[in-house]
Enzyme design. Structure first.
Site, short mmCIF file in Angstrom:
data_model
loop_
_atom_site.label_atom_id
_atom_site.label_comp_id
_atom_site.label_asym_id
_atom_site.label_seq_id
_atom_site.Cartn_x
_atom_site.Cartn_y
_atom_site.Cartn_z
CG ASP A 194 30.24 75.39 64.96
OD1 ASP A 194 30.36 74.61 64.01
OD2 ASP A 194 29.80 75.02 66.06
CE LYS B 21 32.85 72.76 64.32
NZ LYS B 21 32.09 72.64 63.07
#
Ligand code: NAD
Length: 411
Positions: free
Chosen positions: A140, A100
């Site tokens: 995202d 991430k």
């Protein structure tokens, strides 16, 4: 998120009797990188930004995970999401580790030019650790196709101009994006809903559902379930919810949201709050908005028999225990919302082969992957007499640990 992911990892590792040193190695990510970099703003000032990338372990393939732009992004948050991605990829049977990333910024107050310069500079700061065989970013929160196109362009320019579409997923189709990515998480959630109802010997036709969150994930899940005969009696968004015990016309509701920006005031419905929606007497509850929605205070008031977690981390630890004790079946986020990363995997496969699939083929393969993942988790839960979340983590951790053991320890 980090606490939750670690807790469920520990529970799974205990049940699997995972030995040291593997147990500790897999508990923590391999790489946590913080970068600070300058960006020239439109008024000529140079502003300093902080960005993060965390990679869990590239044991069965490159790591994979989104990049978010948000004023509150922290390294710890990014680490928690990277760990969650690792177990999500593993439970779905994808050849990826988890990752991430994020940049602490307020994209709502930045111009397109500022965002482009920030994205390109961040991409080049990370260029030593990302690549189609190393680590593959994706959109995202507050990032999308546009940012992914800038990412590919920047890194490709650094590689003699060689176009590398497999470097990121969630790109525009013209640059190698996949059919079906937009609706993948909702569609995956629908396949999981079909599977859980079948496993519990319940009919899909006429099953009552309430969906919290009517964005990309919630609205598509609601649409696919509606088309397959489920009765969606309530949905909500950040502004509030709507209810009709006879079932909502989801295509018309989507059109209403396109026109007005909210589900509120949809004709033929009664208003209800997000709290009331969660406590409705329905068979299936689908939290598809944000984290921590089912918690200690409302867990005992949840009347649904099945909860399908399409949001990441919508149930707190205390609530998870309370639901389990009351016999509520919770299909955990790492399984229920894995449709998105599964189609990202398909995008990467297509980019590497420069061979692009039809929307139908994407959906067919998505169904195959998610039904198989569900079956593995269900069988683990039955065999070990555990809840579906523990079973999902056990399937995921066992897979990664087995691969790590087979590779051996280079220490
Ligand atoms: P989105 O921004 O498109 O939609 C979010 C929806 O939730 C909106 O309808 C918004 O109004 C609503 N919402 C926001 N805050 C709320 C609140 N406090 N109460 C009630 N409703 C609220 O986001 P999305 O892409 O649909 O993602 C939803 C969830 O699914 C997130 O938790 C995300 O992390 C998770 N998820 C998304 C994907 C994906 O592919 N988009 C993949 C995996 C997980």
């Amino acid at each position: 998120m980090l606490e939750l992911a670690r807790h469920f990892y520990d529970v799974a590792a205990d049940r699997l009797r995972l030995q040291e040193p593997m147990r500790t190695l897999l508990r923590y990510p391999k790489r946590k990188v913080t970068v600070e970099f300058p960006v020239v703003m439109d008024d000529g000032r140079v502003e300093r930004f902080e960005g993060f990338r965390v990679q869990h372990h590239p044991i069965v393939g490159p790591t994979k995970g989104g990049i978010r732009y948000h004023p509150k992004v922290t390294l710890q948050e990014v680490e928690g999401l990277a760990v969650l991605m690792a177990w999500k990829c593993a439970v779905a049977g994808l050849p990826f580790g988890g990752a991430k990333g994020g940049v602490r910024c307020d994209p709502t107050r930045m111009s397109e030019g500022e965002l482009e310069r920030l994205t390109r500079r961040f991409a080049s700061e990370l260029s030593f650790m990302i690549g189609p065989d190393i680590d593959i970013p994706a959109p995202d929160v507050y990032t999308g196709e546009r940012e992914m196109a800038w990412f590919v362009d920047t890194i490709s320019m650094h590689h003699r101009g060689q176009f590398m579409p497999g470097l990121v997923t969630g790109k525009p189709k013209v640059l190698g994006g996949s059919e079906g990515r937009e609706t993948a998480t909702g569609r995956g959630g629908f396949f999981v809903a079909q599977e859980i109802l079948k496993a519990l010997s319940r009919e899909f036709e006429g099953v009552t559902m309430a969906v919290q969150g009517f964005g990309n994930v919630g609205s598509n899940m609601a649409l696919f379930c509606h088309e397959a005969g489920a009765k969606i009696v309530a949905v909500s968004d950040i502004y509030g919810g709507v209810y009709n015990p006879e079932g909502l016309d989801i295509p018309k509701l989507k059109a209403h949201v396109r026109e007005t920006g909210s589900v509120k005031d949809f004709p033929g419905t009664e208003p209800l709050t997000n709290e009331e929606l969660l406590e409705l007497d329905v068979e299936v509850l689908v939290p598809a908005a944000i984290e921590n929605q089912i918690h200690e205070e409302n867990a005992d008031d949840i009347k649904a028999k099945i909860v399908i977690e399409l949001a990441n981390g919508p149930t707190t630890l205390e609530a998870d225990r309370a639901l389990y004790e009351r016999g509520v079946v919770v299909v955990p986020d790492i399984l229920a919302n894995a449709g998105g990363v599964t189609v990202s995997y398909f995008e990467w496969v297509q980019d590497r082969a420069f061979w692009f699939w039809s929307a139908r083929e994407v959906d067919r393969q998505l169904a195959r992957f998610l039904r198989r993942a569900f079956r593995r988790v269900w069988e683990m839960a039955e065999r070990e007499s555990v809840d579906l979340r523990t079973a999902a983590y056990m399937v995921a951790v066992a897979r990664v640990a087995e691969a790590a053991r087979a590779r051996g320890l280079y220490a």
